[in-house]
Design a protein around this motif. Structure first.
Motif, mmCIF file in Angstrom:
data_model
loop_
_atom_site.group_PDB
_atom_site.id
_atom_site.type_symbol
_atom_site.label_atom_id
_atom_site.label_comp_id
_atom_site.label_asym_id
_atom_site.label_seq_id
_atom_site.Cartn_x
_atom_site.Cartn_y
_atom_site.Cartn_z
ATOM 1 N N THR A 1 -13.384 -4.956 6.539
ATOM 2 C CA THR A 1 -13.173 -4.604 5.141
ATOM 3 C C THR A 1 -12.720 -3.153 5.077
ATOM 4 O O THR A 1 -13.293 -2.303 5.754
ATOM 5 C CB THR A 1 -14.466 -4.749 4.314
ATOM 6 N N LYS A 2 -11.702 -2.885 4.305
ATOM 7 C CA LYS A 2 -11.238 -1.525 4.031
ATOM 8 C C LYS A 2 -11.417 -1.286 2.545
ATOM 9 O O LYS A 2 -10.944 -2.067 1.725
ATOM 10 C CB LYS A 2 -9.753 -1.343 4.382
ATOM 11 N N SER A 3 -12.120 -0.225 2.170
ATOM 12 C CA SER A 3 -12.293 0.070 0.749
ATOM 13 C C SER A 3 -11.795 1.478 0.448
ATOM 14 O O SER A 3 -11.832 2.360 1.306
ATOM 15 C CB SER A 3 -13.756 -0.099 0.336
ATOM 16 N N TYR A 4 -11.320 1.655 -0.767
ATOM 17 C CA TYR A 4 -10.740 2.908 -1.210
ATOM 18 C C TYR A 4 -11.380 3.288 -2.532
ATOM 19 O O TYR A 4 -11.367 2.513 -3.469
ATOM 20 C CB TYR A 4 -9.225 2.750 -1.374
ATOM 21 N N ALA A 5 -11.956 4.491 -2.586
ATOM 22 C CA ALA A 5 -12.686 4.951 -3.760
ATOM 23 C C ALA A 5 -11.884 6.023 -4.503
ATOM 24 O O ALA A 5 -10.955 6.602 -3.944
ATOM 25 C CB ALA A 5 -14.042 5.500 -3.320
ATOM 26 N N PRO A 6 -12.262 6.316 -5.746
ATOM 27 C CA PRO A 6 -11.517 7.278 -6.555
ATOM 28 C C PRO A 6 -11.353 8.650 -5.908
ATOM 29 O O PRO A 6 -10.330 9.285 -6.086
ATOM 30 C CB PRO A 6 -12.327 7.395 -7.841
ATOM 31 N N GLY A 7 -12.341 9.097 -5.185
ATOM 32 C CA GLY A 7 -12.241 10.406 -4.546
ATOM 33 C C GLY A 7 -11.083 10.481 -3.575
ATOM 34 O O GLY A 7 -10.517 11.534 -3.328
ATOM 35 N N GLU A 8 -10.706 9.347 -3.020
ATOM 36 C CA GLU A 8 -9.600 9.293 -2.075
ATOM 37 C C GLU A 8 -8.274 9.025 -2.774
ATOM 38 O O GLU A 8 -7.261 9.635 -2.467
ATOM 39 C CB GLU A 8 -9.854 8.190 -1.043
ATOM 40 N N TYR A 9 -8.264 8.066 -3.702
ATOM 41 C CA TYR A 9 -7.033 7.636 -4.362
ATOM 42 C C TYR A 9 -7.309 7.410 -5.839
ATOM 43 O O TYR A 9 -7.274 6.287 -6.308
ATOM 44 C CB TYR A 9 -6.503 6.353 -3.726
ATOM 45 N N PHE A 10 -7.597 8.451 -6.577
ATOM 46 C CA PHE A 10 -7.981 8.322 -7.975
ATOM 47 C C PHE A 10 -6.884 7.640 -8.788
ATOM 48 O O PHE A 10 -5.719 7.998 -8.708
ATOM 49 C CB PHE A 10 -8.302 9.680 -8.586
ATOM 50 N N GLY A 11 -7.259 6.649 -9.561
ATOM 51 C CA GLY A 11 -6.339 5.958 -10.445
ATOM 52 C C GLY A 11 -5.525 4.859 -9.782
ATOM 53 O O GLY A 11 -4.737 4.205 -10.436
ATOM 54 N N VAL A 12 -5.703 4.641 -8.499
ATOM 55 C CA VAL A 12 -4.955 3.598 -7.804
ATOM 56 C C VAL A 12 -5.669 2.270 -8.006
ATOM 57 O O VAL A 12 -6.881 2.185 -7.920
ATOM 58 C CB VAL A 12 -4.834 3.920 -6.298
ATOM 59 N N LYS A 13 -4.893 1.229 -8.288
ATOM 60 C CA LYS A 13 -5.458 -0.102 -8.511
ATOM 61 C C LYS A 13 -4.679 -1.114 -7.690
ATOM 62 O O LYS A 13 -3.457 -1.048 -7.630
ATOM 63 C CB LYS A 13 -5.369 -0.442 -10.003
ATOM 64 N N ALA A 14 -5.371 -2.018 -7.041
ATOM 65 C CA ALA A 14 -4.721 -3.082 -6.276
ATOM 66 C C ALA A 14 -4.167 -4.119 -7.245
ATOM 67 O O ALA A 14 -4.886 -4.617 -8.091
ATOM 68 C CB ALA A 14 -5.714 -3.722 -5.326
ATOM 69 N N GLU A 15 -2.904 -4.439 -7.116
ATOM 70 C CA GLU A 15 -2.268 -5.397 -8.023
ATOM 71 C C GLU A 15 -1.936 -6.714 -7.344
ATOM 72 O O GLU A 15 -2.010 -7.764 -7.945
ATOM 73 C CB GLU A 15 -0.991 -4.799 -8.610
ATOM 74 N N ARG A 16 -1.487 -6.668 -6.082
ATOM 75 C CA ARG A 16 -1.096 -7.903 -5.377
ATOM 76 C C ARG A 16 -1.096 -7.646 -3.883
ATOM 77 O O ARG A 16 -1.191 -6.518 -3.439
ATOM 78 C CB ARG A 16 0.263 -8.385 -5.856
ATOM 79 N N ILE A 17 -0.949 -8.708 -3.113
ATOM 80 C CA ILE A 17 -0.940 -8.636 -1.657
ATOM 81 C C ILE A 17 0.097 -9.629 -1.139
ATOM 82 O O ILE A 17 0.330 -10.664 -1.753
ATOM 83 C CB ILE A 17 -2.346 -8.916 -1.077
ATOM 84 N N ALA A 18 0.720 -9.296 0.004
ATOM 85 C CA ALA A 18 1.722 -10.173 0.596
ATOM 86 C C ALA A 18 1.650 -10.061 2.106
ATOM 87 O O ALA A 18 1.177 -9.065 2.653
ATOM 88 C CB ALA A 18 3.109 -9.800 0.100
ATOM 89 N N SER A 19 2.137 -11.087 2.791
ATOM 90 C CA SER A 19 2.209 -11.111 4.255
ATOM 91 C C SER A 19 3.605 -11.550 4.654
ATOM 92 O O SER A 19 4.207 -12.385 3.989
ATOM 93 C CB SER A 19 1.166 -12.096 4.801
ATOM 94 N N ASP A 20 4.115 -10.982 5.768
ATOM 95 C CA ASP A 20 5.422 -11.401 6.232
ATOM 96 C C ASP A 20 5.293 -12.318 7.463
ATOM 97 O O ASP A 20 4.184 -12.596 7.925
ATOM 98 C CB ASP A 20 6.344 -10.200 6.505
ATOM 99 N N ALA A 21 6.411 -12.776 8.003
ATOM 100 C CA ALA A 21 6.408 -13.711 9.133
ATOM 101 C C ALA A 21 5.809 -13.119 10.398
ATOM 102 O O ALA A 21 5.371 -13.853 11.278
ATOM 103 C CB ALA A 21 7.841 -14.186 9.405
ATOM 104 N N SER A 22 5.766 -11.783 10.492
ATOM 105 C CA SER A 22 5.184 -11.124 11.676
ATOM 106 C C SER A 22 3.681 -10.891 11.532
ATOM 107 O O SER A 22 3.049 -10.383 12.451
ATOM 108 C CB SER A 22 5.875 -9.778 11.901
ATOM 109 N N GLY A 23 3.112 -11.232 10.370
ATOM 110 C CA GLY A 23 1.680 -11.058 10.156
ATOM 111 C C GLY A 23 1.306 -9.716 9.548
ATOM 112 O O GLY A 23 0.132 -9.399 9.424
ATOM 113 N N ASN A 24 2.305 -8.913 9.161
ATOM 114 C CA ASN A 24 2.013 -7.652 8.466
ATOM 115 C C ASN A 24 1.571 -7.947 7.058
ATOM 116 O O ASN A 24 2.076 -8.867 6.411
ATOM 117 C CB ASN A 24 3.259 -6.759 8.437
ATOM 118 N N VAL A 25 0.633 -7.157 6.570
ATOM 119 C CA VAL A 25 0.111 -7.345 5.215
ATOM 120 C C VAL A 25 0.464 -6.127 4.391
ATOM 121 O O VAL A 25 0.294 -4.984 4.834
ATOM 122 C CB VAL A 25 -1.415 -7.552 5.242
ATOM 123 N N TYR A 26 0.970 -6.372 3.187
ATOM 124 C CA TYR A 26 1.393 -5.290 2.292
ATOM 125 C C TYR A 26 0.670 -5.388 0.973
ATOM 126 O O TYR A 26 0.390 -6.435 0.492
ATOM 127 C CB TYR A 26 2.900 -5.395 2.014
#
Length: 83
Positions: free
Chosen positions: A58-83
């Motif tokens: 699990t990777k988590s990101y808190a406001p102190g690190e990335y204030f105002g950032v919100k996860a909207e969507r996730i995608a994976s490509d044919a090589s297994g990379n996740v964006y």
């Protein structure tokens, strides 16, 4: 599980979770991304499950690190990379 009388995504007083995406990579691993708002302190998390459904990390990101950032969507490509 929600308590009786609570809206969907509310887990306890002042704590709300929002699932924003699920994706499977070519190896069958599953990634889940979600936002959480705990007493006004927002964060988001990315969790990986292997093809058997067992959590790997699990990777988590808190406001102190990335204030105002919100996860909207996730995608994976044919090589297994996740964006």
């Amino acid at each position: 599980m929600n308590s009786p009388g609570r809206s969907p995504g509310t887990t306890a007083a002042g704590k709300e979770n929002e699932l924003n995406g699920i994706v499977r990579d070519p190896s069958g691993a599953v990634y889940v991304i979600a936002n959480a708002n705990w007493n006004g302190s927002g964060m988001f998390a990315l969790k990986k499950f292997n093809s058997s459904g067992n959590p790997e990390w699990t990777k988590s990101y808190a406001p102190g690190e990335y204030f105002g950032v919100k996860a909207e969507r996730i995608a994976s490509d044919a090589s297994g990379n996740v964006y």
